[in-house]
Design an enzyme around this catalytic site. Structure first.
Site, PDB file in Angstrom:
ATOM      1  CG  ASN A  90      -1.657   1.198   1.509  1.00  0.00           C
ATOM      2  OD1 ASN A  90      -2.531   1.594   0.715  1.00  0.00           O
ATOM      3  ND2 ASN A  90      -1.312   1.879   2.591  1.00  0.00           N
ATOM      4  CB  SER A 142      -4.463   4.743  -8.333  1.00  0.00           C
ATOM      5  OG  SER A 142      -5.015   5.998  -8.683  1.00  0.00           O
ATOM      6  CE1 TYR A 155       0.121   7.398  -6.785  1.00  0.00           C
ATOM      7  CE2 TYR A 155      -1.636   7.389  -8.417  1.00  0.00           C
ATOM      8  CZ  TYR A 155      -1.219   7.228  -7.110  1.00  0.00           C
ATOM      9  OH  TYR A 155      -2.123   6.869  -6.136  1.00  0.00           O
TER      10      TYR A 155
HETATM   11  N1  NAD Z   1      -5.364   9.406  -1.320  1.00  0.00           N
HETATM   12  C1  NAD Z   1      -5.793   9.201  -2.550  1.00  0.00           C
HETATM   13  O1  NAD Z   1      -6.536  10.004  -3.124  1.00  0.00           O
HETATM   14  C2  NAD Z   1      -5.398   7.936  -3.279  1.00  0.00           C
HETATM   15  C3  NAD Z   1      -6.051   7.622  -4.482  1.00  0.00           C
HETATM   16  C4  NAD Z   1      -5.719   6.464  -5.154  1.00  0.00           C
HETATM   17  C5  NAD Z   1      -4.752   5.626  -4.640  1.00  0.00           C
HETATM   18  N2  NAD Z   1      -4.122   5.958  -3.479  1.00  0.00           N
HETATM   19  C6  NAD Z   1      -3.097   5.039  -2.993  1.00  0.00           C
HETATM   20  O2  NAD Z   1      -3.388   4.678  -1.665  1.00  0.00           O
HETATM   21  C7  NAD Z   1      -2.195   4.240  -1.025  1.00  0.00           C
HETATM   22  C8  NAD Z   1      -2.094   4.859   0.342  1.00  0.00           C
HETATM   23  O3  NAD Z   1      -1.977   6.261   0.189  1.00  0.00           O
HETATM   24  P1  NAD Z   1      -2.663   7.289   1.180  1.00  0.00           P
HETATM   25  O4  NAD Z   1      -3.678   8.007   0.427  1.00  0.00           O
HETATM   26  O5  NAD Z   1      -3.028   6.603   2.429  1.00  0.00           O
HETATM   27  O6  NAD Z   1      -1.458   8.310   1.371  1.00  0.00           O
HETATM   28  P2  NAD Z   1      -0.532   8.609   2.622  1.00  0.00           P
HETATM   29  O7  NAD Z   1       0.468   9.571   2.111  1.00  0.00           O
HETATM   30  O8  NAD Z   1      -1.355   8.951   3.806  1.00  0.00           O
HETATM   31  O9  NAD Z   1       0.172   7.192   2.900  1.00  0.00           O
HETATM   32  C9  NAD Z   1       1.269   6.718   2.180  1.00  0.00           C
HETATM   33  C10 NAD Z   1       2.212   6.050   3.175  1.00  0.00           C
HETATM   34  O10 NAD Z   1       3.303   5.450   2.448  1.00  0.00           O
HETATM   35  C11 NAD Z   1       4.464   5.665   3.234  1.00  0.00           C
HETATM   36  N3  NAD Z   1       5.664   5.567   2.388  1.00  0.00           N
HETATM   37  C12 NAD Z   1       6.094   6.440   1.452  1.00  0.00           C
HETATM   38  N4  NAD Z   1       7.256   6.015   0.944  1.00  0.00           N
HETATM   39  C13 NAD Z   1       7.566   4.850   1.568  1.00  0.00           C
HETATM   40  C14 NAD Z   1       8.634   3.934   1.485  1.00  0.00           C
HETATM   41  N5  NAD Z   1       9.671   4.138   0.651  1.00  0.00           N
HETATM   42  N6  NAD Z   1       8.624   2.849   2.283  1.00  0.00           N
HETATM   43  C15 NAD Z   1       7.604   2.625   3.146  1.00  0.00           C
HETATM   44  N7  NAD Z   1       6.557   3.464   3.290  1.00  0.00           N
HETATM   45  C16 NAD Z   1       6.551   4.556   2.498  1.00  0.00           C
HETATM   46  C17 NAD Z   1       4.294   7.069   3.807  1.00  0.00           C
HETATM   47  O11 NAD Z   1       5.155   7.294   4.900  1.00  0.00           O
HETATM   48  C18 NAD Z   1       2.825   7.054   4.164  1.00  0.00           C
HETATM   49  O12 NAD Z   1       2.613   6.611   5.507  1.00  0.00           O
HETATM   50  C19 NAD Z   1      -1.055   4.601  -1.983  1.00  0.00           C
HETATM   51  O13 NAD Z   1      -0.665   3.453  -2.698  1.00  0.00           O
HETATM   52  C20 NAD Z   1      -1.701   5.598  -2.917  1.00  0.00           C
HETATM   53  O14 NAD Z   1      -1.075   5.639  -4.179  1.00  0.00           O
HETATM   54  C21 NAD Z   1      -4.422   7.082  -2.782  1.00  0.00           C
END
Ligand code: NAD
Length: 261
Positions: A90, A142, A155
């Protein structure tokens, strides 16, 4: 009886919005969990919260761009809890820019964190799942794994790749009781969305209005889908990339006729 009683889950990006919502949901349903992330402060805080609520939880510092760290974190999960039933890939972070201007180091790093990391997780977890006779792998893709947009090549390329890595894994290991699926969120209320809004190009309201539901998605709503895919309720589903996008991708407004308000 919880849906995940007796199960053990490893979650990357567990300190973030979707990761933490999912960990809370998993613990509520009886799973022992490992929250892995590079954001140690928020991860440790979450684990304390989960333990205070009676859950079995551990924090593991793990930079998912490093295969050795991913393997050590997953091996540590099995050492501590005796098994791994659920792998939730994730974590994410990405650079952007127009294709001809992309920084190559940023491209490599983005693909490592959002695509190769899932492979590292699978390589570490699948041997345990094979020994146990099954498991469930869920990865956060996503809507940008299904469609694309300008300025977003690292991305959307990584998220699209994740979908076919998932399909291949589902085909290869389905007869061994291992399922693999992706969730494909629309705009979810997490720090990641804050950074998109922070670009100042589109307001939160305008983004919400693009969804058929007229609003953005909550992290808890994504967690519910991850729980479904991780547990036995979805036992017939594998190799799928399931949108949780409030209807963002279902339409294309050429007419200008407004939806009912
Ligand atoms: N928020 C949105 O609108 C959205 C939409 C579609 C998909 N996503 C996907 O959901 C997932 C979670 O994202 P989110 O929205 O909770 O964002 P978020 O930024 O709250 O969480 C992302 C987490 O990944 C961690 N991270 C970043 N680089 C890292 C690394 N090298 N090693 C380990 N951890 C690492 C960060 O510290 C953070 O805790 C992601 O894959 C994101 O692409 C999010």
């Amino acid at each position: 009886m919880g849906q995940l009683d007796g199960k053990v889950a490893w979650v990357s990006g567990g300190s973030g919005g979707i990761g933490s919502a999912t960990l809370r949901r998993f613990v509520k349903e009886g799973a022992a969990v490992v929250c892995s992330d590079i954001n140690d402060e928020d991860g440790e805080k979450l684990v304390q919260e989960l333990k205070s609520a009676g859950g079995r939880a551990t924090y593991s510092h793990c930079d998912v761009s490093d295969p050795d760290q991913v393997k050590a974190s997953i091996d540590g999960t099995v050492e501590e809890f005796g098994r791994i039933d659920i792998l939730f890939n994730n974590a994410a972070t990405s650079t952007g820019g127009y294709v001809a201007d992309l920084d190559l180091d940023g491209w490599d790093k983005s693909l490592k964190i959002m695509l190769s990391a899932a492979l590292y997780g699978m390589k570490a977890a699948i041997p345990y799942m094979l020994k146990q006779g099954g498991g469930s792998i869920v990865s956060t893709s996503s809507i940008y794994g299904l469609v694309s947009t300008a300025g977003n090549a690292p991305y959307s390329t990584a998220k699209a790749g994740l979908i076919n890595l998932t399909r291949t894994t589902a085909i290869e290991y389905g007869r061994k009781g291992i399922r693999a699926n992706c969730v494909c969120p629309g705009a979810v209320e997490t720090p990641m969305l804050d950074s998109v809004v922070g670009l100042g190009l589109k307001s939160r309201e305008a983004i919400g209005d693009m969804h058929a539901l007229g609003r953005t998605i909550q992290a808890d709503e994504v967690a519910n889908l991850v729980l479904f895919l991780a547990g036995e309720e979805s036992s017939g589903i594998t190799g799928q990339a399931i949108p949780i996008d409030g209807g963002l991708l279902i339409g294309c407004d050429l007419t200008g006729v407004p939806p009912l308000q």
